[in-house]
Design an enzyme around this catalytic site. Sequence first.
Site, PDB file in Angstrom:
ATOM      1  N   GLY A 261       0.887  -1.466   0.132  1.00  0.00           N
ATOM      2  CA  GLY A 261       0.141   0.194   0.068  1.00  0.00           C
ATOM      3  C   GLY A 261       1.241   1.339   0.008  1.00  0.00           C
ATOM      4  O   GLY A 261       2.073   0.858  -0.393  1.00  0.00           O
ATOM      5  N   SER A 262       0.054   2.399   0.586  1.00  0.00           N
ATOM      6  CA  SER A 262       1.079   3.809   0.307  1.00  0.00           C
ATOM      7  C   SER A 262       2.154   3.270   1.387  1.00  0.00           C
ATOM      8  O   SER A 262       3.296   4.567   1.506  1.00  0.00           O
ATOM      9  CB  SER A 262       0.336   4.838   1.142  1.00  0.00           C
ATOM     10  OG  SER A 262      -0.965   4.984   0.357  1.00  0.00           O
ATOM     11  N   THR A 263       2.903   2.704   2.138  1.00  0.00           N
ATOM     12  CA  THR A 263       3.703   2.978   2.808  1.00  0.00           C
ATOM     13  C   THR A 263       5.153   2.499   1.884  1.00  0.00           C
ATOM     14  O   THR A 263       6.725   3.125   1.546  1.00  0.00           O
ATOM     15  CB  THR A 263       3.732   1.545   3.117  1.00  0.00           C
ATOM     16  OG1 THR A 263       3.752   0.168   2.962  1.00  0.00           O
ATOM     17  CG2 THR A 263       3.165   1.456   5.082  1.00  0.00           C
TER      18      THR A 263
END
Length: 588
Positions: A261-263
């Site tokens: 995801g956005s990590t």
Amino acid sequence: MGFLFLYGAVSFKALLATVLTPMAPLPNQMGPQVPAIPTPDPKALMSGGFALPNVHRATITDRNGQPLALSLPVVQVYANPMEIISAEEAATKIHRVLPDTDLQKLTLRLKQKKQFVYLARNISPTQELAINNLGIPGIYFEQGERRHYPLGRTAAQIMGSVDIDDHGVAGIEKYFDKRLNSDTTPLRLSLDTRVQAAVRDELQAAKDHFRAIGGSAILMDVRSGEILAMVSLPDFDANDFGHAPSDARFNRAVTGMYEPGSTFKLQTAAMALELGYAHIWDRFSTVPIHIGRFTISDLKTDHFAPWLSLPAVMAYSSNPAAAHIALDAGAKRQQDWLKGMGFFSRVPVELPEAGRPIVPSRQNWGHTTVMTVGFGHGVAESPLAIVRGTAATGNGGVLVTPTLVAQSTPSDDQGEPIPQGQRVMSERNSELIRKILRLVVTKGIGKRAESQGYFVGGKTGTAEKIGANGRYLKHVNITAFTGLFPMNHPRYALYVMLDEPHGTAETHGWTTAGWIAAPLFSHIVTRTAPMLGLFPPDPTRAAQIEASLAMPMNPSVPRGARPLGPGNDPGALPPHPHHPPPSQTPAL
């Protein structure tokens, strides 16, 4: 008269042997069958280790000498049924000493037409002595040892277990099997059981509160790569490895592969800065991108401008903007960057269960893949790979090797440990990343990760899970937060993740990382930092540190630079109320 003389001589000899001059027991007469009760070696305890005599498999300890696995002397009871006079009587007597055994099975074994059958394993020396005193012919003892894990659930997936022959079958026990059986010196791990227990408590509380099916957390030293805590839930008692369910034995920290995801936007931003094709003052469009029947958009757009600067892309976690940054890099540079950061191979750690990531082939790495990977979809990585990449972007740009074995890291002239590994970023760009990650917590969607006095920074990550039909499941998420602390002088990287959490009234039904993973990150930092020797500075010093980490949401363009993006074209777009034009923003 002859018989009278013989009987008289025998009687006289018996009288001498038992009454008049009885003989003392021969030394070590029962040695092979009744061992002494073991006691710890005082020298080993004083040196921070733990060792037991008469065992051949070495003890495993944490970094402070706390035993995590040790071998205890035990005895196996076996019999030669051909020498047993009465199987029923012998079985009954043995069952009284060993009530956990099955009387019927004992009797059947003693009636077999064999010369060797096991009756019981891993009995104590006290039980051995009691059976020996029964005086049953045909009963024998065999010396052995049993592996014991005194802390039970603590680091159970990391420790693994051994089989009946004392050979490692999982975890550290399997990876270091040869060393543990050949060298009795205690094996000292990098884990800190105090920190491990605190991280597990916080993760378990969050898992229960949000009714998640699982979770993981990793705390790692960004300079040495030493892992101080690695937790995977659900877990199990390491002493009951053979009966633990497979889901509990599954180590989500190294075996589980999840879309980051956005990590992963952290890697996209670091790549852009290090390769020089984007700068912090460049602007990127947040307008949804349509690809066939799919749309790349943001979950919430009420606080977005039609464009965002690079720091704002991270702070507000814009998917379309991250996709544009990745497109500017292109497939080749994106692949090379991720490969150099170790995302294309198994993370080198001392656990046989460490899995390989799931990434598309280079032939299938088209424009769509470039964009989706740019914001953390289309690839699956282990939590340990994510925390390793996070450490590399913030420790000055060095990719360290994660390890579960205590290390001795070289230090500089000031006594500070020097990161050991391959340089993947410049120190200047690593400093920019640290400021951006701090901005995510102070002004972005990661505000709930703040831990007062410890200057944390990091990145949220929410990824939808893929169902059995291969499609994404709406509102079934992996929520994660990866970050560093303290950001002015990073010492530790921390990753937390919950698998399929459920929203609550306090999260307004949201299951995103900003609501769920970020507070968990904060709780762990606040609880473990003092254990690691970190304490908040005085207010004056704190203000100075905060000022040194400050970065404007919209950095101004340096004189003579030609910035990227529509937001830098005069008059192209009206100013957004939350994002003043560059002329009104302070320089970095």
